[in-house]
Write a protein that holds these residues in place. Structure first.
Motif, short mmCIF file in Angstrom:
data_model
loop_
_atom_site.label_atom_id
_atom_site.label_comp_id
_atom_site.label_asym_id
_atom_site.label_seq_id
_atom_site.Cartn_x
_atom_site.Cartn_y
_atom_site.Cartn_z
N PRO A 68 1.14 16.49 1.15
CA PRO A 68 0.84 16.98 2.59
C PRO A 68 0.99 16.27 3.63
O PRO A 68 1.19 14.76 3.39
CB PRO A 68 -0.75 17.22 2.31
CG PRO A 68 -0.89 17.08 0.93
CD PRO A 68 0.15 16.47 0.26
N MET A 69 1.27 16.42 4.69
CA MET A 69 1.65 15.65 6.06
C MET A 69 0.06 15.10 6.31
O MET A 69 -0.91 15.76 6.32
CB MET A 69 2.11 16.73 7.20
CG MET A 69 3.41 17.27 7.02
SD MET A 69 4.72 16.19 6.75
CE MET A 69 4.60 15.51 8.38
N ALA A 70 0.19 14.05 7.11
CA ALA A 70 -1.10 13.41 7.33
C ALA A 70 -1.69 14.19 8.58
O ALA A 70 -0.91 14.77 9.41
CB ALA A 70 -0.82 12.07 7.92
N PRO A 71 -3.17 14.38 8.71
CA PRO A 71 -3.47 15.22 9.65
C PRO A 71 -3.21 14.49 11.03
O PRO A 71 -3.10 13.10 11.33
CB PRO A 71 -5.15 15.21 9.43
CG PRO A 71 -5.25 13.76 8.44
CD PRO A 71 -3.98 13.57 7.73
N GLU A 72 -3.20 15.17 12.23
CA GLU A 72 -3.10 14.60 13.29
C GLU A 72 -3.93 13.63 13.92
O GLU A 72 -3.66 12.81 14.85
CB GLU A 72 -2.86 15.78 14.77
CG GLU A 72 -1.81 16.83 14.38
CD GLU A 72 -1.68 17.66 15.62
OE1 GLU A 72 -2.27 17.55 16.75
OE2 GLU A 72 -0.89 18.78 15.42
N THR A 73 -5.11 13.48 13.21
CA THR A 73 -6.10 12.66 13.55
C THR A 73 -5.90 11.34 13.00
O THR A 73 -6.65 10.45 13.28
CB THR A 73 -7.43 13.02 13.24
OG1 THR A 73 -7.51 13.23 11.73
CG2 THR A 73 -8.07 14.34 14.02
N ALA A 74 -4.71 11.08 12.06
CA ALA A 74 -4.50 10.08 11.41
C ALA A 74 -3.95 8.78 12.38
O ALA A 74 -3.09 9.34 13.21
CB ALA A 74 -3.44 10.22 10.35
N SER A 75 -4.42 7.73 12.09
CA SER A 75 -3.82 6.40 12.67
C SER A 75 -3.93 5.33 11.94
O SER A 75 -4.39 5.32 10.70
CB SER A 75 -4.78 6.34 14.04
OG SER A 75 -5.86 5.83 13.70
N VAL A 76 -3.24 4.15 12.33
CA VAL A 76 -3.20 3.08 11.60
C VAL A 76 -3.38 1.77 12.44
O VAL A 76 -3.52 1.86 13.38
CB VAL A 76 -1.65 2.71 11.06
CG1 VAL A 76 -1.39 3.87 10.00
CG2 VAL A 76 -0.69 2.48 11.96
N THR A 77 -3.71 0.84 11.94
CA THR A 77 -3.85 -0.65 12.69
C THR A 77 -2.94 -1.74 11.83
O THR A 77 -2.64 -1.50 10.83
CB THR A 77 -5.41 -1.07 12.18
OG1 THR A 77 -5.64 -1.22 10.73
CG2 THR A 77 -6.40 -0.28 12.89
N LEU A 78 -2.67 -2.51 12.80
CA LEU A 78 -1.53 -3.53 12.56
C LEU A 78 -2.23 -4.87 12.32
O LEU A 78 -2.99 -5.32 13.38
CB LEU A 78 -0.41 -3.29 13.37
CG LEU A 78 0.46 -1.84 13.43
CD1 LEU A 78 1.58 -2.03 14.56
CD2 LEU A 78 1.03 -1.54 11.91
N THR A 79 -1.49 -5.76 11.85
CA THR A 79 -1.59 -7.15 11.99
C THR A 79 -0.19 -7.75 11.86
O THR A 79 0.88 -7.32 11.31
CB THR A 79 -2.61 -7.93 11.01
OG1 THR A 79 -2.94 -9.03 11.45
CG2 THR A 79 -2.17 -7.68 9.66
N ARG A 80 -0.30 -9.36 11.93
CA ARG A 80 1.04 -9.87 11.65
C ARG A 80 1.21 -10.39 10.17
O ARG A 80 0.34 -10.43 9.43
CB ARG A 80 0.94 -11.30 12.56
CG ARG A 80 0.94 -11.13 14.08
CD ARG A 80 0.99 -12.54 14.58
NE ARG A 80 0.68 -12.23 16.29
CZ ARG A 80 1.59 -12.93 17.13
NH1 ARG A 80 2.65 -13.64 16.85
NH2 ARG A 80 1.28 -12.66 18.46
N THR A 81 2.26 -10.61 9.87
CA THR A 81 2.70 -11.07 8.46
C THR A 81 3.63 -12.37 8.43
O THR A 81 4.39 -12.50 9.61
CB THR A 81 3.30 -10.10 7.56
OG1 THR A 81 3.51 -10.32 6.28
CG2 THR A 81 4.35 -9.16 8.48
N ARG A 82 3.46 -13.29 7.58
CA ARG A 82 4.25 -14.38 7.36
C ARG A 82 5.73 -14.01 6.84
O ARG A 82 6.69 -14.59 6.95
CB ARG A 82 3.86 -15.36 6.45
CG ARG A 82 3.75 -15.05 5.13
CD ARG A 82 3.05 -16.28 4.48
NE ARG A 82 2.96 -16.13 2.87
CZ ARG A 82 2.01 -15.53 2.05
NH1 ARG A 82 1.17 -14.59 3.12
NH2 ARG A 82 1.86 -15.17 0.97
#
Length: 288
Positions: free
Chosen positions: A125-139
């Motif tokens: 299935p496609m993700a719902p329109e309400t889906a979101s993500v959070t980001l951080t840094r990586t080494r």
């Protein structure tokens, strides 16, 4: 690894129901990682940019020193036949793949004249329109062409992505905003990235350290046709701290809003919503 359901596999010239075995233990792809793939989508009975994805898997094979054995047009016909088993309300992930079978005298270099090929279809299935993500840094960083096969969509690149994701999740975030070899933002661990500031859109310039995606290119074309000011340029982590909106671009879900980068919070704003609208309006009118 089965991610979806209702799997169908094309192998040895015919479609099979299920996640069948396609690779032997001594195949070069199994032993030494000479596997490439691509991913497209069927949504609402349409397969937007499918031709571009099929053409790219052939380019990826060549970058991996493999000889592609199926033309783009032939691949489109095979996929259309396989998709006929699904209903129009199913969202399907379309994955054509090549891998090396034999190696040269050292076993290291794949021999181009013998290449495995398969297509896997999975209902995801496609993700719902309400889906979101959070980001951080990586080494961890994106490699350059002198270090890795960054000009291919290659399975051997993904352990590095996995390290990025695992580090981000351990910190309580969904994904990582990733630097290139000299410290500028390249993309995330899984997809291309865009940001907005004062109504204008910015995305990292394709500098050979990451795959500038087909869906990314579609968004760029749609936004420019809609009159938006769009810039492909060098971007820093400070630029993302100062952004008004951030969103991700990838084949799996097409566009995903970002709501945080470390301590910086974002709203799902008008540009992100407009880009989503533009994409699905375009996709409704285009089969491949």
């Amino acid at each position: 690894m089965a991610t979806g359901t209702d799997i169908r596999t094309y192998f040895n010239g015919q479609w099979h129901d299920g996640d069948i075995m396609i690779m032997r233990a001594a195949d070069h792809g199994a032993w030494l990682g000479s596997g490439v793939f691509d991913g497209a989508r069927m949504v609402n009975g349409r397969t937007p940019d499918l031709r571009a994805h099929c053409a790219r898997v052939n380019r990826s094979a060549k970058a991996m020193m493999l000889q592609p054995t199926v033309t783009t047009d032939a691949m489109l016909e095979i996929i259309a036949d396989g998709l006929a088993a699904y209903t129009l309300d199913q969202a399907v992930y379309i994955r054509p793949m090549y891998w090396g079978i034999d190696g040269d005298a050292t076993a290291i270099v794949p021999t181009p004249d013998k290449t495995g090929f398969a297509i896997c279809l999975e209902a995801i299935p496609m993700a719902p329109e309400t889906a979101s993500v959070t980001l951080t840094r990586t080494r961890f960083r994106r490699p350059v062409l002198e270090d890795a096969v960054v000009d291919a969509k290659a399975g051997c690149l993904y352990p590095n992505n996995a390290r990025m994701l695992a580090e981000a999740r351990a910190k309580g975030f969904n994904n990582a905003l990733v630097a290139d070899a000299i410290g500028n933002v390249a993309e995330t661990a899984t997809s291309n990235v865009f940001m907005t500031r004062d109504g204008e859109v910015f995305t990292p310039v394709a500098n050979g350290t990451f795959l500038a995606g087909i869906t990314r290119a579609r968004h760029l074309a749609n936004m420019r046709a809609d009159g938006m000011k769009v810039h492909e340029c060098v971007l820093s982590f400070d630029d993302f701290n100062d952004a008004d909106e951030v969103f991700l671009s990838g084949n799996m879900n097409k566009i995903t809003p970002v709501t945080a980068f470390d301590a910086r919070q974002y709203q799902v704003g008008p540009v992100t919503r407009r880009v989503r609208e533009l994409y699905w309006d375009w996709a409704a009118l285009n089969q491949e």
